[in-house]
Design an enzyme around this catalytic site. Structure first.
Site, PDB file in Angstrom:
ATOM      1  N   MET A  48       1.334  -1.068  -0.333  1.00  0.00           N
ATOM      2  CA  MET A  48      -0.015   0.184  -0.039  1.00  0.00           C
ATOM      3  C   MET A  48       1.049   1.068   0.286  1.00  0.00           C
ATOM      4  SD  MET A  48      -2.756  -1.401   2.371  1.00  0.00           S
ATOM      5  CE  MET A  48      -1.901  -2.104   3.511  1.00  0.00           C
TER       6      MET A  48
ATOM      7  N   CYS B 147      -3.273  -0.984  -9.877  1.00  0.00           N
ATOM      8  CA  CYS B 147      -3.632   0.348  -9.970  1.00  0.00           C
ATOM      9  C   CYS B 147      -4.749   0.980  -9.649  1.00  0.00           C
ATOM     10  CB  CYS B 147      -2.162   1.044  -8.982  1.00  0.00           C
ATOM     11  SG  CYS B 147      -2.110   2.845  -8.166  1.00  0.00           S
TER      12      CYS B 147
ATOM     13  N   GLY C 123      -9.363  -8.225  -0.924  1.00  0.00           N
ATOM     14  CA  GLY C 123     -10.606  -7.658  -1.371  1.00  0.00           C
ATOM     15  C   GLY C 123     -11.594  -7.431  -0.152  1.00  0.00           C
TER      16      GLY C 123
ATOM     17  N   GLY D 280      -4.805  -5.993   3.347  1.00  0.00           N
ATOM     18  CA  GLY D 280      -4.516  -4.357   2.876  1.00  0.00           C
ATOM     19  C   GLY D 280      -5.800  -3.971   3.323  1.00  0.00           C
ATOM     20  N   ARG D 281      -6.338  -3.333   3.576  1.00  0.00           N
ATOM     21  CA  ARG D 281      -7.342  -2.106   4.335  1.00  0.00           C
ATOM     22  C   ARG D 281      -7.317  -2.419   6.020  1.00  0.00           C
ATOM     23  NH1 ARG D 281     -11.653   0.713   1.325  1.00  0.00           N
ATOM     24  NH2 ARG D 281     -12.274  -1.676   0.484  1.00  0.00           N
TER      25      ARG D 281
END
Length: 320
Positions: free
Chosen positions: A19, A104, A210, A233-234
């Site tokens: 990221m 991206c 995701g 990721g998040r």
């Protein structure tokens, strides 16, 4: 001689997503200390920049520590000759693998015909992979992408192009470029992707990406889909204990935030702006009484010393 670390991973495996302005060496060190993923990724770095006179300014994005293996360098760009040259550099820097970002959605990246824009130019994507493989030698090459640009109807044709290039691993973010993060990740597509992989390139490992919010969630997604690994990721923001599944108390979380700020400043003072840390403050300082007021104070800080002082004042004044 590099060995292909992908061959040694037990399935299912779990990776920390690359990221931009997040997964730098200070951030990753928090996971080394609190609970490592099976694979680390760097932030993505421009091959154009790495092949220019500005190369030195980008190298801090490729710094990593001894505890971070296996670690994959992620790069982006278009020109095959620069992919080849960058492959040589990544190998020399001691990475365990190299990955091309083909997902991206940033407009600045797409203006260069890189990132998700490569989904629209599959032949260019093929040339990029081949050139990188030539430069990287025996270093394993992987790709991170999306299920399509406009529509998931593009998925099979696009992913087949990549799979035909005999990648070590392929990470698929289960949204299209146009969907960004506006819709839930479409994990229901994973079965079709696994079937395609089994038919075209059975040795290529598949990683789903995701909307994964916990290790329990990740394991369930992989069991249901048949993918080999999950990339998060998040879901890891403010939680370097994500992969170890420990649940720290508020004090431990805030003390870790201070350590993170101190290490960031130590590594990157004069190189990266301290304001990069502010997105992390918002993630560490959440979900407890007084968190909002603490966040407001932290957003005004300009150095680690201030973060420590404000955090110690907060911990001294409240029951946590």
């Amino acid at each position: 001689m590099h060995f292909n670390f992908w061959d040694t991973l037990e399935k299912p495996f779990f990776a920390l997503a690359p990221m931009a302005d997040v997964t730098d060496a200070a951030f990753r060190q928090m996971f080394v200390e609190c609970g490592k993923p099976d694979v680390f990724w760097t932030e993505f770095v421009s091959i154009g920049g790495l092949c220019s006179r500005g190369k030195e300014a980008l190298l801090p994005d490729l710094w990593f520590g001894e505890g971070e293996h296996p670690i994959v360098a992620q790069i982006f760009g278009v020109e095959p000759e620069k992919y080849e040259k960058t492959g040589v550099l990544i190998r020399e820097l001691g990475f365990d693998g190299v990955d091309i970002n083909m997902g991206c959605p940033s407009r600045d990246i797409e203006k260069q015909k890189a990132g998700a824009a490569l989904i629209k130019t599959p032949e260019l994507a093929r040339l990029a992979i081949r050139a990188l493989k030539k430069g990287a030698g025996d270093l394993p090459v992987s790709v991170k992408t999306r299920v399509g640009y406009v529509s998931k109807d593009e998925m099979s044709a696009w992913l087949q192009v990549l799979l035909e290039e005999d990648l070590a691993a392929l990470t698929v973010h289960l949204r299209t470029r146009m969907e960004m993060s506006a819709v839930p990740a479409q994990w229901e597509l994973a079965h079709e992707i696994v079937e395609l992989r089994n038919r075209v390139a059975p040795k290529t490992l598949l990683i789903g990406n995701g909307d994964i919010t916990s290790m329990e969630d990740a394991r369930a997604r992989l069991k249901e889909s048949g993918m080999d690994g999950a990339m998060i990721g998040r879901g890891v923001f403010g939680n370097p204990w994500f992969f170890s599944e420990r649940v720290p108390d508020v004090r431990e979380r805030l003390e870790r935030m201070v350590k993170h700020a101190e290490l960031f400043e130590k590594k990157f003072k004069g190189i990266k702006n301290f304001s990069v840390m502010k997105k992390h403050f918002g993630s560490y300082a959440t979900g407890f009484d007084g968190a909002k007021e603490l966040r407001i104070r932290l957003m005004g800080t300009e150095k680690a010393e201030d973060v420590k002082k404000i955090t110690e004042e907060f911990l001294g004044a409240v029951e946590v």
